[in-house]
Design a protein around this motif. Structure first.
Motif, PDB file in Angstrom:
ATOM      1  N   GLN A  73       0.854  -1.195   0.000  1.00 45.77           N
ATOM      2  CA  GLN A  73       0.000   0.000   0.000  1.00 45.77           C
ATOM      3  C   GLN A  73       0.888   1.243   0.000  1.00 45.77           C
ATOM      4  N   ALA A  76      -0.776   6.809   2.582  1.00 42.22           N
ATOM      5  CA  ALA A  76      -2.035   7.553   2.475  1.00 42.22           C
ATOM      6  C   ALA A  76      -2.382   8.048   3.864  1.00 42.22           C
ATOM      7  N   ASP A 167     -12.136   8.714   8.213  1.00 43.17           N
ATOM      8  CA  ASP A 167     -12.715   8.941   6.885  1.00 43.17           C
ATOM      9  C   ASP A 167     -14.236   9.013   6.944  1.00 43.17           C
ATOM     10  N   CYS A 216     -10.922  -0.699   3.922  1.00 42.51           N
ATOM     11  CA  CYS A 216      -9.846   0.163   4.432  1.00 42.51           C
ATOM     12  C   CYS A 216      -9.073  -0.552   5.538  1.00 42.51           C
ATOM     13  N   LYS A 221      -4.777   0.215   4.848  1.00 44.51           N
ATOM     14  CA  LYS A 221      -4.580   1.431   4.069  1.00 44.51           C
ATOM     15  C   LYS A 221      -3.718   2.462   4.800  1.00 44.51           C
ATOM     16  N   TYR A 222      -3.898   2.534   6.131  1.00 47.01           N
ATOM     17  CA  TYR A 222      -3.183   3.574   6.880  1.00 47.01           C
ATOM     18  C   TYR A 222      -2.037   3.020   7.736  1.00 47.01           C
ATOM     19  N   TRP A 225       0.932   5.151   7.311  1.00 49.09           N
ATOM     20  CA  TRP A 225       0.734   6.439   7.994  1.00 49.09           C
ATOM     21  C   TRP A 225       1.174   6.328   9.451  1.00 49.09           C
TER      22      TRP A 225
END
Lengths: 282, 177
Positions: A73, A76, A167, A216, A221-222, A225
């Motif tokens: 990934q 993001a 989100d 997600c 996805k994160y 991050w």
């Protein structure tokens, strides 16, 4: 004649034999002592070696598990991070509160960290109350400190799933945030490392789960991050990252030992510090 | 006069010789007690960490003495090392050597705790667990140092008088050690 002269040599012969036996016995003892000492040293060295091998093996397995989640990934950042839009060098923090609020509270935390749970129990309700009233905005930075130190992936999976909630909306995010800390497992139990566990927990928050949300969380996805936020925090603090870290307009507000300062007192102190910061900002 | 009496043969020492006579008579039993004491301490230190070596590594990290690359290996090896020392003491194998090693390790621990106090380190997270580290304001450095100093006593005794009852090395070597 010979018999009188022979008494001495025979006696000294016996003495010599006894002396030789004594020397032999002493040499045997030294040899045995050396062997025993050698065995003791070998046992100690073997124990240390086993420990190091166990560590090597564990850390390799941990690395594999950590790298598997969110693999492939790209970086993001969740919706509405500050500073936006987030980047690997400053991934940004999730915001709770109104943008008009002048006082900023930064909370650097790890969903697996027991002291973060303690801080949340002392200050969480106050943060929500003040943010809802428009006095402060709270910036949440999530890191994976416990995973890195203790193995497992609960900080990463739990934190990423929480970031997915940003989100959806602020209300859903903060409700999930509360729920995650209320249900936090023991530090050594890594139940937050399971996406299913996190999704089940998310199901208790109204309007949070959807196909997008689940996707997600499952894809991690994160994850990047969170890892980048750890790096960011490490740079900021010069190496030794500890959580929780709470800053009111940049000034650290340390969590204290509840045995020394009771939680109710710490909550009161925190409110006073917030009030002072709000008054200062006019 | 009493010093003369205490140097007298063991038989009449207990009544007239006081402590020294008693020690002379029972040295091997006392050494056995010291061996068991020290072994129990090591088992106690070891078993708490053995079940959660990651937590121990975190405690080691919190001391901020070892470089990061050595923190985990040491954190994992430490409980095994302590277990090995305990086992050797219970068996009575290489007692003097193990006692020397025990004392050195305890001195390292004491030094670590003192340096924590001197640097004013108190850790705020991820450090509960086995190492005994606690959040700010709840440190017990003095008590911890005293405890470890107390444990050095049996180690010192065993360095001085390693021969003891029920020891493997005495069975192999005979008296005196």
């Amino acid at each position: 004649m010979t018999s009188t002269g022979g008494g001495g040599p025979r006696r000294s012969g016996r003495e010599r034999a006894a002396e030789a036996r004594r020397q032999q016995a002493a040499a045997d003892r030294r040899r045995k002592q050396l062997v025993i000492g050698g065995i003791a040293v070998a046992v100690i060295a073997l124990a240390a070696l086993i420990g190091v091998l166990v560590q090597h093996n564990t850390s390799n397995n941990n690395k594999k598990a950590r790298n598997a989640y969110g693999a492939g990934q790209p970086f993001a950042a969740p919706s509405g991070v500050v500073p936006g839009p987030g980047s690997p060098t400053d991934p940004g923090a999730i915001v709770y509160g109104k943008s008009a609020a002048k006082v900023t509270v930064e909370v650097d935390e790890d969903v697996r960290c027991p002291f973060c749970k303690e801080a949340e129990s002392f200050f969480g309700a106050t943060n929500k109350e003040y943010a809802d009233a428009g006095k402060i905005q709270v910036h949440y930075r999530l890191v994976d400190l416990i995973d890195r130190n203790s193995g497992g992936q609960g900080s990463l999976v739990g934190g990423s799933t929480l970031a997915c909630a940003a989100d959806v909306g602020q209300a859903e995010f903060i409700a999930f945030h509360d729920l995650i800390y209320k249900n936090q497992p023991d530090e050594t139990t890594d139940s937050y490392g399971s996406v299913d566990t996190m999704l089940n927990l998310a199901g208790q928050v109204p309007n949070l789960r959807s196909a997008t949300f689940d996707q997600c969380a499952r894809s991690g996805k994160y994850a990047q991050w969170i890892k980048d936020n750890y790096t960011w925090l490490g740079k900021k603090l010069g190496g030794s990252v500890g959580t929780p870290d709470i800053y009111i307009d940049g000034t650290s507000f340390p969590l204290q030992d509840p045995n020394a300062v009771p939680g109710t007192q710490q909550t009161a102190n925190y409110k006073a510090a917030l009030d002072a910061a709000v008054a200062k900002q006019g | 006069m009493t010093s003369m009496a205490s140097k007298a043969p063991a038989k009449d020492a207990p009544t007239s010789g006081g402590i020294r006579g008693f020690v002379g008579d029972n040295q091997q039993w006392i050494s056995l007690v010291m061996r068991v004491l020290l072994a129990v301490m090591w088992f106690n230190y070891s078993l708490g960490k053995l079940t959660s070596p990651e937590t121990n590594a975190q405690s080691v990290r919190a001391f901020r003495i070892l470089p990061e690359s050595l923190v985990s290996p040491f954190g994992y090896a430490q409980p095994y090392l302590e277990l090995a020392l305990g086992l050797l003491l219970i068996l009575g194998l290489g007692t003097r050597l193990v006692a020397v090693f025990s004392a050195l390790l305890l001195l390292v621990y004491i030094g670590g705790i003192i340096s924590l106090g001197a640097r004013g380190i108190a850790i705020s997270c991820g450090c509960g667990g086995s190492g005994g580290l606690v959040p700010k304001g709840h440190t017990r450095y003095t008590l911890d140092v005293l405890r470890d100093l107390l444990y050095i006593l049996p180690a010192a005794w065993l360095i001085w008088k390693p021969a003891s009852k029920f020891s493997l090395e005495r069975a192999l070597l005979g008296d005196p050690i």
